[in-house]
Design a protein around this motif. Structure first.
Motif, PDB file in Angstrom:
ATOM      1  N   MET A 176       0.816  -1.220   0.000  1.00 42.82           N
ATOM      2  CA  MET A 176       0.000   0.000   0.000  1.00 42.82           C
ATOM      3  C   MET A 176       0.844   1.261   0.000  1.00 42.82           C
ATOM      4  O   MET A 176       0.303   2.359  -0.170  1.00 42.82           O
ATOM      5  N   ALA A 177       2.158   1.145   0.143  1.00 43.13           N
ATOM      6  CA  ALA A 177       3.022   2.312  -0.003  1.00 43.13           C
ATOM      7  C   ALA A 177       2.982   2.834  -1.439  1.00 43.13           C
ATOM      8  O   ALA A 177       3.314   3.987  -1.697  1.00 43.13           O
ATOM      9  N   ASP A 178       2.544   1.985  -2.367  1.00 35.78           N
ATOM     10  CA  ASP A 178       2.495   2.367  -3.779  1.00 35.78           C
ATOM     11  C   ASP A 178       1.165   2.988  -4.202  1.00 35.78           C
ATOM     12  O   ASP A 178       1.072   3.552  -5.285  1.00 35.78           O
ATOM     13  N   TRP A 179       0.125   2.848  -3.362  1.00 35.14           N
ATOM     14  CA  TRP A 179      -1.231   3.238  -3.760  1.00 35.14           C
ATOM     15  C   TRP A 179      -1.935   3.995  -2.645  1.00 35.14           C
ATOM     16  O   TRP A 179      -1.770   3.688  -1.464  1.00 35.14           O
ATOM     17  N   SER A 180      -2.787   4.935  -3.014  1.00 30.66           N
ATOM     18  CA  SER A 180      -3.623   5.621  -2.027  1.00 30.66           C
ATOM     19  C   SER A 180      -4.744   4.708  -1.568  1.00 30.66           C
ATOM     20  O   SER A 180      -5.097   4.685  -0.391  1.00 30.66           O
ATOM     21  N   SER A 181      -5.321   3.944  -2.518  1.00 33.76           N
ATOM     22  CA  SER A 181      -6.436   3.063  -2.186  1.00 33.76           C
ATOM     23  C   SER A 181      -6.476   1.910  -3.178  1.00 33.76           C
ATOM     24  O   SER A 181      -5.838   1.954  -4.229  1.00 33.76           O
ATOM     25  N   ILE A 182      -7.255   0.894  -2.800  1.00 31.95           N
ATOM     26  CA  ILE A 182      -7.510  -0.223  -3.707  1.00 31.95           C
ATOM     27  C   ILE A 182      -9.007  -0.493  -3.749  1.00 31.95           C
ATOM     28  O   ILE A 182      -9.742  -0.106  -2.847  1.00 31.95           O
ATOM     29  N   MET A 183      -9.433  -1.158  -4.810  1.00 33.02           N
ATOM     30  CA  MET A 183     -10.815  -1.607  -4.933  1.00 33.02           C
ATOM     31  C   MET A 183     -10.777  -3.035  -5.448  1.00 33.02           C
ATOM     32  O   MET A 183     -10.232  -3.300  -6.525  1.00 33.02           O
ATOM     33  N   ALA A 184     -11.348  -3.954  -4.656  1.00 40.28           N
ATOM     34  CA  ALA A 184     -11.449  -5.349  -5.066  1.00 40.28           C
ATOM     35  C   ALA A 184     -12.847  -5.588  -5.625  1.00 40.28           C
ATOM     36  O   ALA A 184     -13.843  -5.230  -4.998  1.00 40.28           O
ATOM     37  N   ILE A 185     -12.898  -6.171  -6.806  1.00 42.34           N
ATOM     38  CA  ILE A 185     -14.169  -6.496  -7.442  1.00 42.34           C
ATOM     39  C   ILE A 185     -14.277  -8.013  -7.502  1.00 42.34           C
ATOM     40  O   ILE A 185     -13.479  -8.666  -8.180  1.00 42.34           O
ATOM     41  N   LYS A 193     -23.534 -12.078  -9.981  1.00 45.38           N
ATOM     42  CA  LYS A 193     -23.492 -10.777  -9.310  1.00 45.38           C
ATOM     43  C   LYS A 193     -22.063 -10.432  -8.953  1.00 45.38           C
ATOM     44  O   LYS A 193     -21.165 -11.264  -9.047  1.00 45.38           O
ATOM     45  N   GLN A 194     -21.862  -9.193  -8.526  1.00 46.09           N
ATOM     46  CA  GLN A 194     -20.549  -8.722  -8.133  1.00 46.09           C
ATOM     47  C   GLN A 194     -20.638  -8.097  -6.745  1.00 46.09           C
ATOM     48  O   GLN A 194     -21.697  -7.656  -6.315  1.00 46.09           O
ATOM     49  N   ALA A 195     -19.491  -8.059  -6.061  1.00 42.16           N
ATOM     50  CA  ALA A 195     -19.374  -7.351  -4.793  1.00 42.16           C
ATOM     51  C   ALA A 195     -18.079  -6.553  -4.843  1.00 42.16           C
ATOM     52  O   ALA A 195     -17.128  -6.946  -5.529  1.00 42.16           O
ATOM     53  N   ILE A 196     -18.057  -5.422  -4.161  1.00 40.34           N
ATOM     54  CA  ILE A 196     -16.890  -4.535  -4.188  1.00 40.34           C
ATOM     55  C   ILE A 196     -16.433  -4.245  -2.765  1.00 40.34           C
ATOM     56  O   ILE A 196     -17.260  -3.979  -1.892  1.00 40.34           O
ATOM     57  N   ILE A 197     -15.117  -4.304  -2.558  1.00 48.09           N
ATOM     58  CA  ILE A 197     -14.511  -3.919  -1.284  1.00 48.09           C
ATOM     59  C   ILE A 197     -13.521  -2.797  -1.582  1.00 48.09           C
ATOM     60  O   ILE A 197     -12.656  -2.955  -2.444  1.00 48.09           O
ATOM     61  N   GLU A 198     -13.652  -1.693  -0.876  1.00 47.06           N
ATOM     62  CA  GLU A 198     -12.719  -0.569  -1.031  1.00 47.06           C
ATOM     63  C   GLU A 198     -11.891  -0.416   0.232  1.00 47.06           C
ATOM     64  O   GLU A 198     -12.394  -0.649   1.337  1.00 47.06           O
ATOM     65  N   CYS A 199     -10.644  -0.032   0.070  1.00 51.76           N
ATOM     66  CA  CYS A 199      -9.752   0.112   1.218  1.00 51.76           C
ATOM     67  C   CYS A 199      -8.723   1.201   0.932  1.00 51.76           C
ATOM     68  O   CYS A 199      -8.137   1.260  -0.154  1.00 51.76           O
ATOM     69  N   TRP A 200      -8.519   2.063   1.910  1.00 52.22           N
ATOM     70  CA  TRP A 200      -7.486   3.093   1.843  1.00 52.22           C
ATOM     71  C   TRP A 200      -6.271   2.620   2.634  1.00 52.22           C
ATOM     72  O   TRP A 200      -6.406   1.832   3.587  1.00 52.22           O
ATOM     73  N   GLY A 201      -5.106   3.123   2.311  1.00 55.45           N
ATOM     74  CA  GLY A 201      -3.897   2.753   3.033  1.00 55.45           C
ATOM     75  C   GLY A 201      -4.031   2.964   4.527  1.00 55.45           C
ATOM     76  O   GLY A 201      -3.575   2.148   5.330  1.00 55.45           O
ATOM     77  N   GLU A 202      -4.697   4.035   4.926  1.00 53.11           N
ATOM     78  CA  GLU A 202      -4.836   4.326   6.357  1.00 53.11           C
ATOM     79  C   GLU A 202      -5.823   3.398   7.069  1.00 53.11           C
ATOM     80  O   GLU A 202      -5.957   3.447   8.294  1.00 53.11           O
ATOM     81  N   ASP A 203      -6.524   2.523   6.311  1.00 51.69           N
ATOM     82  CA  ASP A 203      -7.414   1.542   6.929  1.00 51.69           C
ATOM     83  C   ASP A 203      -6.642   0.366   7.531  1.00 51.69           C
ATOM     84  O   ASP A 203      -7.202  -0.425   8.278  1.00 51.69           O
ATOM     85  N   LEU A 204      -5.357   0.261   7.199  1.00 48.79           N
ATOM     86  CA  LEU A 204      -4.533  -0.816   7.744  1.00 48.79           C
ATOM     87  C   LEU A 204      -4.065  -0.460   9.147  1.00 48.79           C
ATOM     88  O   LEU A 204      -4.097   0.696   9.559  1.00 48.79           O
ATOM     89  N   ASP A 205      -3.604  -1.450   9.876  1.00 52.56           N
ATOM     90  CA  ASP A 205      -3.084  -1.266  11.231  1.00 52.56           C
ATOM     91  C   ASP A 205      -1.660  -0.707  11.136  1.00 52.56           C
ATOM     92  O   ASP A 205      -0.676  -1.408  11.371  1.00 52.56           O
ATOM     93  N   LEU A 206      -1.558   0.556  10.785  1.00 53.64           N
ATOM     94  CA  LEU A 206      -0.264   1.202  10.570  1.00 53.64           C
ATOM     95  C   LEU A 206       0.550   1.290  11.850  1.00 53.64           C
ATOM     96  O   LEU A 206       1.782   1.186  11.822  1.00 53.64           O
ATOM     97  N   ALA A 207      -0.105   1.457  12.987  1.00 52.47           N
ATOM     98  CA  ALA A 207       0.591   1.579  14.271  1.00 52.47           C
ATOM     99  C   ALA A 207       1.408   0.331  14.585  1.00 52.47           C
ATOM    100  O   ALA A 207       2.423   0.411  15.285  1.00 52.47           O
ATOM    101  N   ASN A 208       0.989  -0.801  14.046  1.00 53.14           N
ATOM    102  CA  ASN A 208       1.708  -2.054  14.280  1.00 53.14           C
ATOM    103  C   ASN A 208       2.460  -2.533  13.039  1.00 53.14           C
ATOM    104  O   ASN A 208       2.816  -3.710  12.938  1.00 53.14           O
ATOM    105  N   GLY A 209       2.688  -1.629  12.087  1.00 50.57           N
ATOM    106  CA  GLY A 209       3.536  -1.928  10.939  1.00 50.57           C
ATOM    107  C   GLY A 209       2.900  -2.720   9.818  1.00 50.57           C
ATOM    108  O   GLY A 209       3.604  -3.335   9.014  1.00 50.57           O
TER     109      GLY A 209
END
Length: 150
Positions: free
Chosen positions: A33-42, A89-105
């Motif tokens: 995620m250091a390479d991306w602001s966010s991801i979207m899984a389809i 059908k489809q489902a989508i999951i969106e995630c930003w880098g800051e959604d990860l547990d950054l405090a624990n690396g």
């Protein structure tokens, strides 16, 4: 007026190949995620087998080898089921880098998709958005064969 091509701001960074997948868990490679602001899984459900189910969630890790892997909180989709008429059908999951547990690396994420009960047509694509460096296409998965811009 065209200023940026979509391939300059988004890239295919993970794939679970579309197939008649047997009951098992399938994952993408770890995405830094250091390479991306966010991801979207389809997540793509095709024809689900008799009583088949499809689950998906994001997992996070402290590096690209999966150290300390654990779920990204609140990232699981509602289960898709053959009985619930969720085939095709489809489902989508969106995630930003800051959604990860950054405090624990935790710096990496991957999609985990589980086919349950019966072989089911399914697959998934994970897109990375807003690259931190260069055009997004530089980060495309090796499986991307071609980009055609009109």
């Amino acid at each position: 007026m065209k200023t940026l091509n979509p391939s300059q701001v988004s890239a295919v960074v993970g794939v679970i190949d579309p197939d008649a997948n047997a009951a098992a868990t399938y994952t993408t490679a770890w995405i830094d995620m250091a390479d991306w602001s966010s991801i979207m899984a389809i997540i793509l459900a095709g024809t689900l087998g008799s009583s088949g189910t499809l689950d998906a969630k994001l997992e996070q890790a402290q590096d690209g080898s999966g150290t300390g892997a654990k779920d990204v909180p609140a990232s699981a989709i509602a289960q898709l089921t053959q009985a619930g008429t969720d085939s095709d059908k489809q489902a989508i999951i969106e995630c930003w880098g800051e959604d990860l547990d950054l405090a624990n690396g935790f710096t990496h994420v991957r999609l985990s998709m589980t086919v349950g009960t019966a072989t089911s047509d399914s697959g998934a694509v994970v897109l990375g958005f807003d690259p931190r460096y260069g055009p997004a296409s530089d980060g495309d998965a090796a499986t991307v064969a071609e980009i055609v811009t009109v």
